[in-house]
Design a protein around this motif. Structure first.
Motif, PDB file in Angstrom:
ATOM      1  N   THR A  96       0.861  -1.176   0.000  1.00  0.00           N
ATOM      2  CA  THR A  96       0.000   0.000   0.000  1.00  0.00           C
ATOM      3  C   THR A  96       0.897   1.225   0.000  1.00  0.00           C
ATOM      4  N   SER A  97       0.797   2.080  -1.018  1.00  0.00           N
ATOM      5  CA  SER A  97       1.770   3.168  -1.167  1.00  0.00           C
ATOM      6  C   SER A  97       1.081   4.506  -1.275  1.00  0.00           C
ATOM      7  N   LYS A  98       1.845   5.540  -0.919  1.00  0.00           N
ATOM      8  CA  LYS A  98       1.452   6.928  -1.125  1.00  0.00           C
ATOM      9  C   LYS A  98       2.719   7.752  -1.313  1.00  0.00           C
ATOM     10  N   ASP A  99       2.949   8.145  -2.558  1.00  0.00           N
ATOM     11  CA  ASP A  99       4.115   8.971  -2.904  1.00  0.00           C
ATOM     12  C   ASP A  99       5.404   8.301  -2.451  1.00  0.00           C
ATOM     13  N   THR A 100       6.134   8.926  -1.533  1.00  0.00           N
ATOM     14  CA  THR A 100       7.482   8.478  -1.193  1.00  0.00           C
ATOM     15  C   THR A 100       7.520   7.316  -0.218  1.00  0.00           C
ATOM     16  N   THR A 101       6.394   6.890   0.326  1.00  0.00           N
ATOM     17  CA  THR A 101       6.390   5.809   1.312  1.00  0.00           C
ATOM     18  C   THR A 101       5.434   4.706   0.889  1.00  0.00           C
ATOM     19  N   ALA A 102       5.714   3.503   1.383  1.00  0.00           N
ATOM     20  CA  ALA A 102       4.864   2.348   1.120  1.00  0.00           C
ATOM     21  C   ALA A 102       4.895   1.445   2.344  1.00  0.00           C
ATOM     22  N   THR A 103       3.794   0.742   2.561  1.00  0.00           N
ATOM     23  CA  THR A 103       3.691  -0.212   3.663  1.00  0.00           C
ATOM     24  C   THR A 103       3.463  -1.598   3.080  1.00  0.00           C
ATOM     25  N   ILE A 104       4.243  -2.578   3.559  1.00  0.00           N
ATOM     26  CA  ILE A 104       4.135  -3.958   3.084  1.00  0.00           C
ATOM     27  C   ILE A 104       3.496  -4.794   4.179  1.00  0.00           C
ATOM     28  N   ASP A 105       2.371  -5.416   3.858  1.00  0.00           N
ATOM     29  CA  ASP A 105       1.673  -6.305   4.782  1.00  0.00           C
ATOM     30  C   ASP A 105       2.259  -7.704   4.618  1.00  0.00           C
ATOM     31  N   THR A 106       2.830  -8.274   5.686  1.00  0.00           N
ATOM     32  CA  THR A 106       3.516  -9.565   5.595  1.00  0.00           C
ATOM     33  C   THR A 106       2.648 -10.731   6.033  1.00  0.00           C
ATOM     34  N   ASN A 107       1.371 -10.487   6.258  1.00  0.00           N
ATOM     35  CA  ASN A 107       0.491 -11.601   6.641  1.00  0.00           C
ATOM     36  C   ASN A 107       0.489 -12.656   5.547  1.00  0.00           C
ATOM     37  N   GLY A 108       0.623 -13.920   5.973  1.00  0.00           N
ATOM     38  CA  GLY A 108       0.583 -15.026   5.034  1.00  0.00           C
ATOM     39  C   GLY A 108       1.899 -15.344   4.360  1.00  0.00           C
ATOM     40  N   LEU A 109       2.946 -14.561   4.599  1.00  0.00           N
ATOM     41  CA  LEU A 109       4.240 -14.838   3.969  1.00  0.00           C
ATOM     42  C   LEU A 109       4.965 -15.961   4.702  1.00  0.00           C
ATOM     43  N   SER A 110       5.765 -16.679   3.952  1.00  0.00           N
ATOM     44  CA  SER A 110       6.668 -17.651   4.560  1.00  0.00           C
ATOM     45  C   SER A 110       7.950 -16.941   4.976  1.00  0.00           C
ATOM     46  N   GLY A 111       8.650 -17.545   5.889  1.00  0.00           N
ATOM     47  CA  GLY A 111       9.910 -16.950   6.309  1.00  0.00           C
ATOM     48  C   GLY A 111      10.895 -16.873   5.161  1.00  0.00           C
ATOM     49  N   GLY A 112      11.652 -15.777   5.087  1.00  0.00           N
ATOM     50  CA  GLY A 112      12.632 -15.621   4.028  1.00  0.00           C
ATOM     51  C   GLY A 112      12.938 -14.162   3.769  1.00  0.00           C
ATOM     52  N   SER A 113      13.729 -13.898   2.702  1.00  0.00           N
ATOM     53  CA  SER A 113      14.132 -12.541   2.336  1.00  0.00           C
ATOM     54  C   SER A 113      13.300 -12.077   1.149  1.00  0.00           C
ATOM     55  N   TYR A 114      12.854 -10.805   1.200  1.00  0.00           N
ATOM     56  CA  TYR A 114      12.017 -10.231   0.149  1.00  0.00           C
ATOM     57  C   TYR A 114      12.595  -8.869  -0.264  1.00  0.00           C
ATOM     58  N   THR A 115      12.194  -8.425  -1.452  1.00  0.00           N
ATOM     59  CA  THR A 115      12.708  -7.166  -2.016  1.00  0.00           C
ATOM     60  C   THR A 115      11.550  -6.257  -2.391  1.00  0.00           C
ATOM     61  N   VAL A 116      11.629  -4.995  -1.938  1.00  0.00           N
ATOM     62  CA  VAL A 116      10.654  -3.981  -2.335  1.00  0.00           C
ATOM     63  C   VAL A 116      11.341  -3.029  -3.318  1.00  0.00           C
ATOM     64  N   THR A 117      10.621  -2.639  -4.377  1.00  0.00           N
ATOM     65  CA  THR A 117      11.170  -1.806  -5.443  1.00  0.00           C
ATOM     66  C   THR A 117      10.330  -0.553  -5.612  1.00  0.00           C
ATOM     67  N   ALA A 118      11.008   0.588  -5.725  1.00  0.00           N
ATOM     68  CA  ALA A 118      10.338   1.862  -5.997  1.00  0.00           C
ATOM     69  C   ALA A 118      10.823   2.390  -7.338  1.00  0.00           C
ATOM     70  N   HIS A 119       9.887   2.903  -8.127  1.00  0.00           N
ATOM     71  CA  HIS A 119      10.219   3.525  -9.417  1.00  0.00           C
ATOM     72  C   HIS A 119       9.740   4.975  -9.375  1.00  0.00           C
ATOM     73  N   ILE A 120      10.685   5.899  -9.528  1.00  0.00           N
ATOM     74  CA  ILE A 120      10.385   7.329  -9.494  1.00  0.00           C
ATOM     75  C   ILE A 120      10.507   7.869 -10.911  1.00  0.00           C
ATOM     76  N   SER A 121       9.510   8.628 -11.346  1.00  0.00           N
ATOM     77  CA  SER A 121       9.544   9.175 -12.699  1.00  0.00           C
ATOM     78  C   SER A 121       9.053  10.616 -12.696  1.00  0.00           C
ATOM     79  N   ASP A 122       9.597  11.382 -13.644  1.00  0.00           N
ATOM     80  CA  ASP A 122       9.181  12.761 -13.873  1.00  0.00           C
ATOM     81  C   ASP A 122       8.331  12.774 -15.136  1.00  0.00           C
ATOM     82  N   PRO A 123       7.006  12.939 -15.022  1.00  0.00           N
ATOM     83  CA  PRO A 123       6.154  12.873 -16.215  1.00  0.00           C
ATOM     84  C   PRO A 123       6.492  13.921 -17.263  1.00  0.00           C
ATOM     85  N   LYS A 124       7.172  14.988 -16.880  1.00  0.00           N
ATOM     86  CA  LYS A 124       7.483  16.038 -17.831  1.00  0.00           C
ATOM     87  C   LYS A 124       8.790  15.798 -18.567  1.00  0.00           C
TER      88      LYS A 124
END
Length: 446
Positions: free
Chosen positions: A268-296
């Protein structure tokens, strides 16, 4: 309403030829107002060089002596405005604000020409879609009036203008307004009694409009970058992770767009921040990715970053269980009440089932049961049950019930028996025993 204003300006232009260029510039300004804003929104990249070519109008604003007249009684003639002309300049930018400009201009009408060649610094204030500039130049002013010889003079040019960007390689010079000063020499045509005609001063006004060609860029554009971070970097399943993205080298005047994704969990994201809900995940390492773009920005206006977080499953401890019997010793054929207590160290739900007994019959549901010892031999009977938590982990506990045989029945009470019989016939003296009874009694004693 804009059309009415335009009509008023056109009417003014028809009455005064000398302000033709000024009217043209004002009409260009009205046209720019009507240009959609998305056309003006361009990448703010400073060109390495700028080349201007366009139309030029000039008013010399000065007087010269009339040719072929008495030097002691000259007649001054005012130089008319020059509605025909062209202008060009080349600016080399050393900095987004500062550049060196070389300028050429030539104006003419039926009475002569005025040519300028100058050089000097130019200062530019650059904004999104519009550049405002000012310059201070110095150079050669060549005046060539008809019927008089040409004369060269050195003088300054100061002024500025407005450039509107419509495309990265091309801008429109909406208007440029300059003040030119030069002092010329015609002492051979007039006497010293007329110094203003011997050394006439021109205080010229120059207006320009045209196209500006933008060449190259001031420096290789620093590509935008992005950096990501997560907090906390290690969580248990079900705990949230907060990710933050920071962009660098983006245009601070532009509104950026952010998109988020993750290799696990709900984002769940809003601009510069995002929250990751880990319910239901198995144990392990995960990666979150952000893509920033200038529409102009059409090119090079985006950047991506990643951050890793670790999800740990909660500890899996087996439940603990204990069982009791009441009573612990019973006679065969009777029953004992059984009870088991089960708890989970991890506070997860547990259930008790699977009652078994080494003898007799056990029946029950949940954590309680009953042992029936009917038909069970004397001795110890082991009763067991199993506790299972919601994750499938189990624990087993047991208790014992001792079965005893019942005691033998008590002997029957003694029974009386008749040995002999004797009558007492003496009614007068009933306590007296006759000989017959004596014999009977004596026999019983034997």
């Amino acid at each position: 309403m804009l059309s009415k204003v335009a009509e008023d300006y056109m009417s003014l232009c028809r009455t005064e030829r000398n302000i033709h260029v000024l009217c043209t510039g004002l009409l260009l300004m009205l046209a720019v107002v009507l240009i959609p804003t998305h056309v003006l929104a361009q990448d703010d990249v400073t060109p390495r060089a700028e080349i201007f070519t366009g139309y030029q109008w000039l008013d010399p604003n000065g007087k010269l002596p009339t040719p072929f007249q008495d030097p002691n009684n000259p007649t001054p003639v005012k130089l008319p405005s020059m509605p025909y002309g062209l202008g060009a300049s080349f600016t080399y930018n050393f900095h987004p604000i500062f550049g060196l400009e070389a300028d050429y201009g030539e104006s003419w009408d039926g009475d002569g020409t005025l040519t300028t060649v100058a050089i000097g610094p130019r200062f530019t204030w650059r904004s999104e879609g519009v550049n405002l500039f000012g310059h201070a130049l110095v150079g050669l002013n060549r005046l060539a009036p008809n019927n008089l010889r040409s004369d060269n003079a050195v003088g300054p040019i100061v002024g500025g203008g407005i450039d509107v960007k419509v495309w990265r390689p091309l801008s429109i010079r909406l208007i440029e307004a300059d003040y030119l000063w030069s002092q010329h020499h015609y002492a051979d045509l007039t006497s010293s009694a007329f110094p203003e005609l011997q050394r006439p001063v021109l205080k010229s006004t120059r207006l320009r409009a045209g196209l500006v060609w933008n060449i190259g860029s001031l420096a290789p554009a620093v590509p935008p970058t992005a950096s990501c971070s997560v907090q906390p970097a290690e969580v248990l399943v079900g705990e949230p992770v907060t990710a933050t993205a920071t962009g660098s080298n983006f245009n601070p005047k532009h509104t950026l767009s952010y998109s988020w994704s993750s290799t696990g969990g709900k984002v769940t994201s809003k601009d510069t921040t995002a929250t990751i809900d880990t319910n239901g995940l198995s144990g392990g390492s995960y990666t979150v990715t952000a893509h920033i773009s200038d529409p102009k920005m059409k090119k090079g206006g985006d950047a991506s970053c990643t951050a890793n977080f670790t999800v740990k499953e909660p500890p899996k401890n087996a439940p603990t269980m204990s069982c009791t019997a009441n009573p612990t010793t019973v006679q065969a054929g009777t029953s004992s009440n059984l009870s088991c207590t089960c708890t989970s160290p991890d506070s997860v739900p547990v259930t008790v089932s699977g009652w078994t007994a080494s003898g007799g019959t056990v029946s029950g549901t949940g954590s309680t049961a009953t042992l029936d010892t009917t038909g069970a031999p004397a001795g110890a009977i082991t009763v067991s049950a199993t506790c299972t938590d919601s994750r499938g982990l189990t624990a087993t506990a047991s208790t014992q019930v001792t079965v005893e045989n019942p005691p033998p029945p008590p002997p029957p009470p003694p029974q009386s028996s008749k040995l002999s019989e004797c009558e007492f016939p003496n009614k007068v003296k009933p306590w007296r025993v006759d000989n017959t009874c004596k014999a009977v009694l004596a026999g019983d004693r034997r």
